[in-house]
Design a protein around this motif. Structure first.
Motif, short mmCIF file in Angstrom:
data_model
loop_
_atom_site.label_atom_id
_atom_site.label_comp_id
_atom_site.label_asym_id
_atom_site.label_seq_id
_atom_site.Cartn_x
_atom_site.Cartn_y
_atom_site.Cartn_z
N ALA A 440 105.74 15.14 29.13
CA ALA A 440 105.81 16.55 29.50
C ALA A 440 105.17 17.46 28.46
N ASP A 441 105.10 17.00 27.19
CA ASP A 441 104.51 17.82 26.14
C ASP A 441 103.01 17.57 25.98
N GLY A 442 102.43 16.70 26.82
CA GLY A 442 101.00 16.45 26.76
C GLY A 442 100.60 15.26 25.91
N TYR A 443 101.55 14.70 25.17
CA TYR A 443 101.27 13.53 24.34
C TYR A 443 101.67 12.26 25.12
N PRO A 444 101.25 11.09 24.66
CA PRO A 444 101.60 9.85 25.38
C PRO A 444 103.11 9.59 25.36
N GLN A 445 103.62 9.05 26.45
CA GLN A 445 105.01 8.61 26.47
C GLN A 445 105.16 7.36 25.61
N ARG A 446 106.27 7.28 24.92
CA ARG A 446 106.54 6.13 24.07
C ARG A 446 106.92 4.91 24.92
N LEU A 447 106.31 3.76 24.59
CA LEU A 447 106.76 2.50 25.20
C LEU A 447 108.13 2.14 24.64
N TRP A 448 108.31 2.37 23.36
CA TRP A 448 109.63 2.17 22.76
C TRP A 448 109.92 3.28 21.76
N ASP A 449 111.20 3.46 21.49
CA ASP A 449 111.63 4.41 20.48
C ASP A 449 111.06 3.97 19.13
N LYS A 450 110.33 4.85 18.48
CA LYS A 450 109.61 4.48 17.26
C LYS A 450 110.55 4.09 16.14
N GLN A 451 111.77 4.60 16.15
CA GLN A 451 112.70 4.31 15.06
C GLN A 451 113.61 3.12 15.36
N THR A 452 113.97 2.92 16.62
CA THR A 452 114.89 1.83 16.92
C THR A 452 114.23 0.63 17.58
N GLY A 453 113.08 0.82 18.22
CA GLY A 453 112.41 -0.27 18.92
C GLY A 453 112.88 -0.48 20.34
N GLU A 454 113.79 0.37 20.84
CA GLU A 454 114.31 0.19 22.20
C GLU A 454 113.23 0.51 23.23
N ILE A 455 112.96 -0.44 24.13
CA ILE A 455 111.85 -0.35 25.08
C ILE A 455 112.24 0.46 26.30
N ASN A 456 111.32 1.32 26.75
CA ASN A 456 111.51 2.12 27.95
C ASN A 456 110.94 1.34 29.14
N PRO A 457 111.77 0.83 30.05
CA PRO A 457 111.27 0.00 31.15
C PRO A 457 110.38 0.75 32.12
N ASP A 458 110.55 2.05 32.25
CA ASP A 458 109.69 2.83 33.15
C ASP A 458 108.26 2.89 32.62
N VAL A 459 108.12 3.07 31.33
CA VAL A 459 106.78 3.07 30.73
C VAL A 459 106.18 1.68 30.80
N ALA A 460 106.99 0.66 30.56
CA ALA A 460 106.50 -0.71 30.67
C ALA A 460 105.96 -1.00 32.07
N ALA A 461 106.65 -0.49 33.09
CA ALA A 461 106.20 -0.70 34.47
C ALA A 461 104.85 -0.02 34.71
N TYR A 462 104.65 1.15 34.12
CA TYR A 462 103.37 1.85 34.24
C TYR A 462 102.26 1.03 33.57
#
Length: 576
Positions: A440-462
């Motif tokens: 929403a801010d114009g930058y790329p969505q994170r595949l995972w949280d940069k600090q914890t490493g937790e993966i976002n499954p919605d981004v992975a599906a994309y």
């Protein structure tokens, strides 16, 4: 996994575990002078400390065992003379905080990686570092400000009261000059300029064949050598090695005098290129850096724009028009290693009719079930193995004996210090900038949280549907298979430093077990070979990597004569 993250946080293996983890004690003040900029600037302000006097601290930052120390923070509207303060809350690498720096004597240096404002066609406004002819290198980008190194002492109470003044500005880089053999072009891309809201240029270094001027009737096939930002056409030298050259030892390959070997190989290529029997081609190395990396990955992207279309439909035809290329898909070939290996395969897959074969060496992950050592569709975390009580860190770099030098978490910690919002200009961030949807801010969505490493499954599906090359081939093989027969050639060492061979194995499983139609290509592995093995079983990697421009020519010629259409020009360019 939450319990595992708690254990890691309390053990000090996560950075910024909580917003109140460190006190806000002032430690270092940084300012710049009007002599280097009269305007206020945005960017990433970096503080470096080094106990190695062999080079400036800005040239000693990496993810390996020999790295020095770096800390980072964003600045907006930093005015000349105004001080910005580093506190122990600023993220760092390899120590997560200035408070953790061991006592001792260091050399300190500050650098401002300058950001510019882009008003994107999507309606977003983003601040990013513009490439300035260096290939997106934060420590040498023209226009960046920096201070001269000064010696400091870190005591038992940490670093206190230091002031660094950035009174140096990195100068512009001279444009390479044309030679009788190598020409340099630059063209404004209409599609990229529209996306970025400003003029964006693509460049290329073109190696001309022998007899180019003497044979104006000739129309040449095109070989596109993909890879990282090339400052000029590499590996081509018209004179023997410099007899006064002092031999330099290559730590990477364990070879003495590697600089002399490089010059000799470049001269040997010139002699092959100009011999009577070498086919007459055009070879192109493309310059397509973005504000996110030294290279766009040569595909269309939500956050980087239509680089795939711009290269294939704007730049390549422009080059062929300028230098008498054949201008047809049967006469275009792709090759490269690592980033260039992924690009060679991706471009062939996404533009199957526009190219007639790819030779992809040590490609970046081509199946995201093996995104190095992470399965982004099934693993919950990219940094740690899925264990309730023993969450081992996931390795990211090894040598050919399997000894691990760096982990995924460490690489990403360094990137977080160099720039948030995928702005570090480094490897994991450019994969996000290329493969992810736009946030929403114009930058790329994170595949995972940069600090914890937790993966976002919605981004992975994309990622899966748009850039997982093995998945795309399997999903669309009915349409792609007939167009790609005989065009796919993959090479990788089975001890690739970044575990890239794992994805090649998965791709090979699909290709070899698919018969309708069979792919009719090639997959080969180098025994105990590291990154970036490119298909030569006879030569060591430090030699074969210098021969990209000639090692696939025999297979390309065979492909041309086996697949060219009946009316193809197979004569004008085969003069002696």
């Amino acid at each position: 996994m939450k319990r595992a993250l708690y254990l890691l946080c309390t053990a000090g293996l996560l950075w910024n575990c909580s917003p109140n983890a460190q006190p806000e004690t002032p430690a270092v003040t940084v300012r710049f002078t009007e002599a280097v900029s009269e305007s206020a600037l945005d960017g990433r302000l970096l503080l470096m400390l080094s106990d190695d006097p062999s080079a400036e601290p800005r040239f000693q930052i990496n993810a390996g065992l020999n790295t020095q120390l770096i800390f980072g923070m964003n600045v907006e509207g930093m005015a000349p003379g105004a001080g910005e303060v580093f506190t122990v809350a600023a993220p760092g690498f390899p120590y997560s905080s200035l408070a953790q720096v061991p006592p001792g004597e260091y050399r300190a240096q500050a650098l401002l990686h300058v950001y510019e404002t882009f008003n994107l066609a999507s309606g977003h406004t983003v601040k990013l570092p513009m490439d300035n002819g260096e290939g997106q290198q934060w420590n040498r980008s023209p226009g960046n400000l920096y201070s001269q190194p000064v010696t400091v002492t870190v005591g038992e109470n940490g670093l206190q009261g230091l002031e660094l003044v950035m009174d140096q500005k990195i100068p512009p880089i001279p444009e390479p000059e044309d030679t009788p053999w190598i020409k340099h072009i630059k063209m404004r891309s209409p599609s990229l300029s529209e996306f970025w809201g400003r003029d964006i240029y693509l460049g290329a270094h073109v190696l001309l064949p022998k007899g180019f001027e003497e044979h104006p009737e000739a129309r040449y096939p095109l070989m596109v050598f993909h890879g990282h930002f090339p400052s000029d056409f590499g590996g081509f030298r018209t004179t023997p090695p410099d007899p006064e050259l002092e031999p330099v030892y290559s730590e990477r390959f364990g070879v003495d005098g590697y600089n002399i070997i490089q010059q000799q190989e470049a001269y040997d290529f010139y002699r092959r290129w100009t011999s009577e029997d070498f086919p007459r081609f055009l070879i192109v190395e493309i310059q397509h850096p973005t504000p996110y990396y030294d290279d766009s990955y040569a595909v269309n992207s939500a956050s980087q724009g239509p680089y795939g279309d711009a290269i294939t439909y704007e730049l390549i035809p422009y080059i062929e028009e300028q230098f008498r290329g054949q201008g047809e898909g049967w006469a275009r070939f792709l090759y490269g290693g690592s980033t260039g290996g992924w690009e060679a395969l991706a471009v062939q897959v996404k533009y199957p009719d526009e190219y007639n074969g790819c030779f992809a060496a040590c490609p970046d992950p081509i199946d995201f079930r093996a995104y190095c050592l992470t399965n982004i569709y099934e693993d919950p975390n990219a940094y740690y193995t899925n264990s309730p009580h023993k969450p081992n860190e996931v390795p990211a770099h090894r040598d050919y004996l399997g000894q691990v030098h760096t982990t995924v978490r460490e690489y990403n910690q360094l990137e977080w210090v160099l720039g948030d919002k995928s702005r570090s200009g480094q490897q994991w961030d450019i994969w996000e900038a290329t493969y992810s949807p736009q946030a929403a801010d114009g930058y790329p969505q994170r595949l995972w949280d940069k600090q914890t490493g937790e993966i976002n499954p919605d981004v992975a599906a994309y990622w899966r549907e748009n850039y997982d090359l093995r998945h795309i081939l399997e999903r669309d093989w009915e349409q792609l298979g007939p167009k790609l027969r005989g065009k796919i050639h993959l090479y990788c060492g089975d001890m690739d430093n970044y575990y890239l061979n794992n994805a090649v194995y998965l791709m090979e499983d699909f290709l070899e077990n698919t018969t309708d139609p069979y792919y009719e290509g090639e997959v080969a592995y180098g025994d105990r070979a590291e990154h970036c093995w490119n298909g030569d079983p006879e030569q060591p990697n430090h030699i074969s990597r210098l021969r990209y421009n000639s090692m696939y020519v025999g297979k390309i010629m065979q492909r041309i004569f086996n697949s060219a259409p009946p009316d193809a020009d197979l004569s004008s360019w085969l003069y002696r």
